[in-house]
Scaffold this motif. Sequence first.
Motif, PDB file in Angstrom:
ATOM      1  N   THR A 167      -2.221  -2.935  -3.259  1.00  0.00           N
ATOM      2  CA  THR A 167      -2.804  -2.909  -5.025  1.00  0.00           C
ATOM      3  C   THR A 167      -1.970  -4.203  -5.457  1.00  0.00           C
ATOM      4  O   THR A 167      -0.794  -4.220  -5.249  1.00  0.00           O
ATOM      5  CB  THR A 167      -2.601  -1.493  -5.633  1.00  0.00           C
ATOM      6  N   GLY A 168      -2.611  -4.376  -6.487  1.00  0.00           N
ATOM      7  CA  GLY A 168      -1.970  -5.695  -7.733  1.00  0.00           C
ATOM      8  C   GLY A 168      -2.184  -5.056  -8.978  1.00  0.00           C
ATOM      9  O   GLY A 168      -3.173  -4.599  -9.226  1.00  0.00           O
ATOM     10  N   SER A 169      -1.092  -5.311  -9.796  1.00  0.00           N
ATOM     11  CA  SER A 169      -1.258  -4.387 -10.999  1.00  0.00           C
ATOM     12  C   SER A 169      -0.750  -5.285 -12.136  1.00  0.00           C
ATOM     13  O   SER A 169      -0.001  -6.300 -11.958  1.00  0.00           O
ATOM     14  CB  SER A 169      -0.217  -3.263 -10.990  1.00  0.00           C
ATOM     15  N   ALA A 170      -0.950  -4.696 -13.303  1.00  0.00           N
ATOM     16  CA  ALA A 170      -0.303  -5.554 -14.785  1.00  0.00           C
ATOM     17  C   ALA A 170       1.130  -5.224 -14.855  1.00  0.00           C
ATOM     18  O   ALA A 170       1.657  -5.688 -15.845  1.00  0.00           O
ATOM     19  CB  ALA A 170      -1.287  -5.003 -15.833  1.00  0.00           C
ATOM     20  N   ASP A 171       1.599  -4.350 -13.847  1.00  0.00           N
ATOM     21  CA  ASP A 171       3.196  -4.032 -14.161  1.00  0.00           C
ATOM     22  C   ASP A 171       3.941  -5.147 -13.488  1.00  0.00           C
ATOM     23  O   ASP A 171       5.017  -4.825 -13.101  1.00  0.00           O
ATOM     24  CB  ASP A 171       3.147  -2.477 -13.619  1.00  0.00           C
ATOM     25  N   PHE A 172       3.146  -6.170 -13.012  1.00  0.00           N
ATOM     26  CA  PHE A 172       3.895  -7.159 -12.365  1.00  0.00           C
ATOM     27  C   PHE A 172       4.434  -6.819 -10.978  1.00  0.00           C
ATOM     28  O   PHE A 172       5.380  -7.527 -10.567  1.00  0.00           O
ATOM     29  CB  PHE A 172       5.261  -7.728 -13.240  1.00  0.00           C
ATOM     30  N   SER A 173       3.693  -6.397 -10.352  1.00  0.00           N
ATOM     31  CA  SER A 173       4.103  -5.903  -8.749  1.00  0.00           C
ATOM     32  C   SER A 173       2.767  -5.644  -8.025  1.00  0.00           C
ATOM     33  O   SER A 173       1.424  -5.488  -8.475  1.00  0.00           O
ATOM     34  CB  SER A 173       4.593  -4.696  -8.711  1.00  0.00           C
ATOM     35  N   ALA A 174       2.781  -5.864  -6.587  1.00  0.00           N
ATOM     36  CA  ALA A 174       1.909  -5.577  -5.698  1.00  0.00           C
ATOM     37  C   ALA A 174       2.568  -4.568  -4.847  1.00  0.00           C
ATOM     38  O   ALA A 174       3.824  -4.758  -4.382  1.00  0.00           O
ATOM     39  CB  ALA A 174       1.440  -6.808  -4.859  1.00  0.00           C
ATOM     40  N   LYS A 175       1.918  -3.485  -4.547  1.00  0.00           N
ATOM     41  CA  LYS A 175       2.631  -2.591  -3.722  1.00  0.00           C
ATOM     42  C   LYS A 175       1.629  -2.460  -2.362  1.00  0.00           C
ATOM     43  O   LYS A 175       0.518  -2.692  -2.573  1.00  0.00           O
ATOM     44  CB  LYS A 175       2.478  -1.293  -4.434  1.00  0.00           C
ATOM     45  N   VAL A 176       2.476  -1.713  -1.346  1.00  0.00           N
ATOM     46  CA  VAL A 176       1.878  -1.444  -0.122  1.00  0.00           C
ATOM     47  C   VAL A 176       1.967  -0.076   0.160  1.00  0.00           C
ATOM     48  O   VAL A 176       3.173   0.436  -0.087  1.00  0.00           O
ATOM     49  CB  VAL A 176       2.360  -2.379   1.053  1.00  0.00           C
ATOM     50  N   TRP A 177       1.061   0.626   0.319  1.00  0.00           N
ATOM     51  CA  TRP A 177       1.159   2.147   0.520  1.00  0.00           C
ATOM     52  C   TRP A 177       0.642   2.633   2.080  1.00  0.00           C
ATOM     53  O   TRP A 177      -0.102   2.002   2.702  1.00  0.00           O
ATOM     54  CB  TRP A 177       0.121   2.703  -0.290  1.00  0.00           C
ATOM     55  N   ASP A 178       1.086   3.856   2.115  1.00  0.00           N
ATOM     56  CA  ASP A 178       0.525   4.442   3.621  1.00  0.00           C
ATOM     57  C   ASP A 178      -0.490   4.971   3.356  1.00  0.00           C
ATOM     58  O   ASP A 178      -0.565   6.086   2.348  1.00  0.00           O
ATOM     59  CB  ASP A 178       1.750   5.435   4.091  1.00  0.00           C
ATOM     60  N   ALA A 179      -1.653   4.694   3.786  1.00  0.00           N
ATOM     61  CA  ALA A 179      -3.204   5.332   3.811  1.00  0.00           C
ATOM     62  C   ALA A 179      -3.225   6.883   4.377  1.00  0.00           C
ATOM     63  O   ALA A 179      -4.068   7.350   4.090  1.00  0.00           O
ATOM     64  CB  ALA A 179      -4.001   4.373   4.128  1.00  0.00           C
ATOM     65  N   LEU A 180      -2.361   7.067   5.061  1.00  0.00           N
ATOM     66  CA  LEU A 180      -2.238   8.384   5.554  1.00  0.00           C
ATOM     67  C   LEU A 180      -1.660   9.462   4.642  1.00  0.00           C
ATOM     68  O   LEU A 180      -2.160  10.670   4.682  1.00  0.00           O
ATOM     69  CB  LEU A 180      -1.743   8.380   7.015  1.00  0.00           C
ATOM     70  N   THR A 181      -0.506   9.235   4.190  1.00  0.00           N
ATOM     71  CA  THR A 181       0.139  10.045   3.445  1.00  0.00           C
ATOM     72  C   THR A 181       0.231   9.762   1.989  1.00  0.00           C
ATOM     73  O   THR A 181       0.590  10.540   0.926  1.00  0.00           O
ATOM     74  CB  THR A 181       1.612  10.080   3.863  1.00  0.00           C
ATOM     75  N   GLY A 182      -0.094   8.540   1.352  1.00  0.00           N
ATOM     76  CA  GLY A 182      -0.301   8.156   0.129  1.00  0.00           C
ATOM     77  C   GLY A 182       1.252   7.637  -0.398  1.00  0.00           C
ATOM     78  O   GLY A 182       1.441   7.334  -1.777  1.00  0.00           O
TER      79      GLY A 182
END
Length: 361
Positions: free
Chosen positions: A78-93
Amino acid sequence: MDKKKVAVPLVCHGHSRPVVDLFYSPVTPDGFFLISASKDANPMLRNGETGDWIGTFEGHKGAVWSCGLDTNALHAATGSADFSAKVWDALTGNELHSFEHKHIVRACAFSEDTHLLLTGGIEKILRTFDLNRPDAPPREIDKSPGSVRTVAWLHSDQTILSSCTDMGGVRCQLTSFWILILVVINTSHRLWDTRSGKIVQTLETKSPVTSAEVSQDGRYITTADGSTVKFWDANHFGLIKSYDMPCTVESASLEPKYGNKFVVGGEDMWIRVFDFHTGEEIVCNKGHHGPVHCVRFSPGGESYASGSEDGTIRIWQMGPAVADDHDAYSANTSPGKQKVGADDVARKIEGFHITKDELKE
């Protein structure tokens, strides 16, 4: 007189603010999945076939402008207006990585081999992060001529596609880092040699590109600019088709299985399906109560999803099912819809952060 008949959408509630991006995973052994980005800062994962909510990725502090899933739907970005891009575990969140930027991140995409994350935004810089070495500094590929609106990979991760909001056009950049960069800008033709940084050629659009999609077979690039949808050859970058639309268009998507239809959404709140070969309108679906910001076909082409200013996602079937205007139903509450087996989605549900408000839905 017969009542007017319209397609029946699955209506997916949950977001409290506009839905600005959608992304379908490829088909996996567990089915396929749909992730949504919203200005409410809470990207959500759903079953791609039924629209049923699976979980919410919690952690952003600003609007989420872009979202994606990797090839196996095991990780989300995900890319956000909080000045970050995050990578997530799609199995656990769970949040796995957070990559800080100096301004709003408007676009992100996993490479096909899942090892790299590409980002772009208001900084006018494209970056690639090595997910095998998340602490390493990113590779800054190019100083973009405008704020980056969209990014994508093609040619088996050898080429990067991007578009800018400050000018017309789409940019294609080879990621071997030594051949060339193809830039699409308003009124000129430009290619960039990455060794010298000199412009060599350009593709042209009249307005800023708000949507750019690489077809599932890698043959076409579909773009939306102003009130026009264009289809480009993804290998030679020539313009194949260009169609004028009845309104300003924000997003367009090509049917992935046969490539004979495309769906469009924009300012007039309607979802239209057109014939790829002739540009003739086939279907006009009504239901959203605000401009449509994003449309995407499912990986098998049996349905397509739309996200709107009204905060809802609607999934429309390509089949012949019809119903009265007011008979649209909720994906999470509709009686008689097909249920997915617990084994199919159990791994996606386990461990997600579920808020009290979501339990009340």
